[in-house]
Motif scaffolding. Sequence first.
Motif, PDB file in Angstrom:
ATOM      1  N   ILE A 128     -40.500  12.553 -56.255  1.00 52.14           N
ATOM      2  CA  ILE A 128     -41.294  13.522 -57.012  1.00 52.14           C
ATOM      3  C   ILE A 128     -42.545  13.623 -56.626  1.00 52.14           C
ATOM      4  O   ILE A 128     -43.592  14.291 -56.568  1.00 52.14           O
ATOM      5  CB  ILE A 128     -40.960  13.468 -58.386  1.00 52.14           C
ATOM      6  N   LEU A 129     -43.304  12.023 -56.858  1.00 50.23           N
ATOM      7  CA  LEU A 129     -44.509  12.130 -56.450  1.00 50.23           C
ATOM      8  C   LEU A 129     -45.133  12.215 -55.042  1.00 50.23           C
ATOM      9  O   LEU A 129     -46.170  12.875 -55.055  1.00 50.23           O
ATOM     10  CB  LEU A 129     -44.984  10.512 -56.732  1.00 50.23           C
ATOM     11  N   THR A 130     -44.404  11.957 -54.211  1.00 49.07           N
ATOM     12  CA  THR A 130     -44.664  12.330 -52.874  1.00 49.07           C
ATOM     13  C   THR A 130     -44.661  14.022 -52.658  1.00 49.07           C
ATOM     14  O   THR A 130     -45.710  14.462 -51.896  1.00 49.07           O
ATOM     15  CB  THR A 130     -43.646  12.051 -51.729  1.00 49.07           C
ATOM     16  N   THR A 131     -43.837  14.504 -53.172  1.00 49.12           N
ATOM     17  CA  THR A 131     -43.778  16.209 -53.207  1.00 49.12           C
ATOM     18  C   THR A 131     -44.934  16.823 -54.196  1.00 49.12           C
ATOM     19  O   THR A 131     -45.616  17.645 -53.588  1.00 49.12           O
ATOM     20  CB  THR A 131     -42.522  16.629 -53.860  1.00 49.12           C
TER      21      THR A 131
ATOM     22  N   ALA B 236     -40.063  20.085 -47.674  1.00 52.76           N
ATOM     23  CA  ALA B 236     -38.828  19.413 -46.690  1.00 52.76           C
ATOM     24  C   ALA B 236     -38.673  18.133 -46.925  1.00 52.76           C
ATOM     25  O   ALA B 236     -37.220  17.707 -46.707  1.00 52.76           O
ATOM     26  CB  ALA B 236     -39.522  19.777 -45.224  1.00 52.76           C
ATOM     27  N   SER B 237     -39.381  17.312 -47.504  1.00 55.74           N
ATOM     28  CA  SER B 237     -39.158  15.858 -47.948  1.00 55.74           C
ATOM     29  C   SER B 237     -37.933  15.997 -48.648  1.00 55.74           C
ATOM     30  O   SER B 237     -37.294  15.067 -48.941  1.00 55.74           O
ATOM     31  CB  SER B 237     -40.383  15.183 -48.113  1.00 55.74           C
ATOM     32  N   LEU B 238     -37.903  16.858 -49.637  1.00 57.51           N
ATOM     33  CA  LEU B 238     -36.786  16.752 -50.655  1.00 57.51           C
ATOM     34  C   LEU B 238     -35.398  17.012 -50.035  1.00 57.51           C
ATOM     35  O   LEU B 238     -34.487  16.446 -50.189  1.00 57.51           O
ATOM     36  CB  LEU B 238     -36.925  17.947 -51.716  1.00 57.51           C
ATOM     37  N   ALA B 239     -35.534  17.866 -48.951  1.00 61.10           N
ATOM     38  CA  ALA B 239     -34.577  18.306 -48.182  1.00 61.10           C
ATOM     39  C   ALA B 239     -33.797  17.032 -47.288  1.00 61.10           C
ATOM     40  O   ALA B 239     -32.565  16.949 -46.942  1.00 61.10           O
ATOM     41  CB  ALA B 239     -34.408  19.504 -47.452  1.00 61.10           C
ATOM     42  N   LYS B 240     -34.669  16.185 -46.955  1.00 65.36           N
ATOM     43  CA  LYS B 240     -34.387  15.138 -46.110  1.00 65.36           C
ATOM     44  C   LYS B 240     -33.786  13.849 -46.748  1.00 65.36           C
ATOM     45  O   LYS B 240     -33.613  12.772 -46.544  1.00 65.36           O
ATOM     46  CB  LYS B 240     -35.655  14.470 -45.407  1.00 65.36           C
TER      47      LYS B 240
END
Length: 175
Positions: free
Chosen positions: A114-117, A153-157
């Motif tokens: 969450i924080l990264t996104t 895209a990071s959530l999809a990974k």
Amino acid sequence: MAKKKTEAEKLHERIVGTGELAAIIGKSDRWVRQLTGEKVLQQVERGKYILGEAIQAYCEHVAGGKEEDKRPRLIDYKTEHEKTKAEKAALELEHMKGNLHAAADVELLLSDLILTTKSRILGVPSRISTECENESAEVVEDIVRREIETALASLAKYTPDKIGGEIDHGSTKDG
């Protein structure tokens, strides 16, 4: 010989003393007196017990009490304890297999995602501001969409095997 057979049949009705009952059940005289005080064993007269009744009462006591009593029995506690141990072992096995994860590990991973996104999405305006100078609305929209899709895209990974292992704390190429 016939007299002995009659005596054997009435063994359960035989009256025994405290010491004799203690020897039969393998406990001390004091233990028998304590059980008598607790109303587990019933005396027919001072220091005298009917053997059959006393043995049955002692067996019920060892098993945890009468089943029709409203209070919980020792055997019920032991059964519950064994059931709990089995459930714990099953959970530990699932954890070892990787099918179950500690709540703290899941919380840490999700917080990191969450924080990264959030930081990637909040960084979109500064990253695209120079690209969007003097561009048409259509081009700006495409650039914004591309940057948001990159941030998401990071959530999809996401892969469950990251749980419990090393977690990436936002150290990516683009921020």
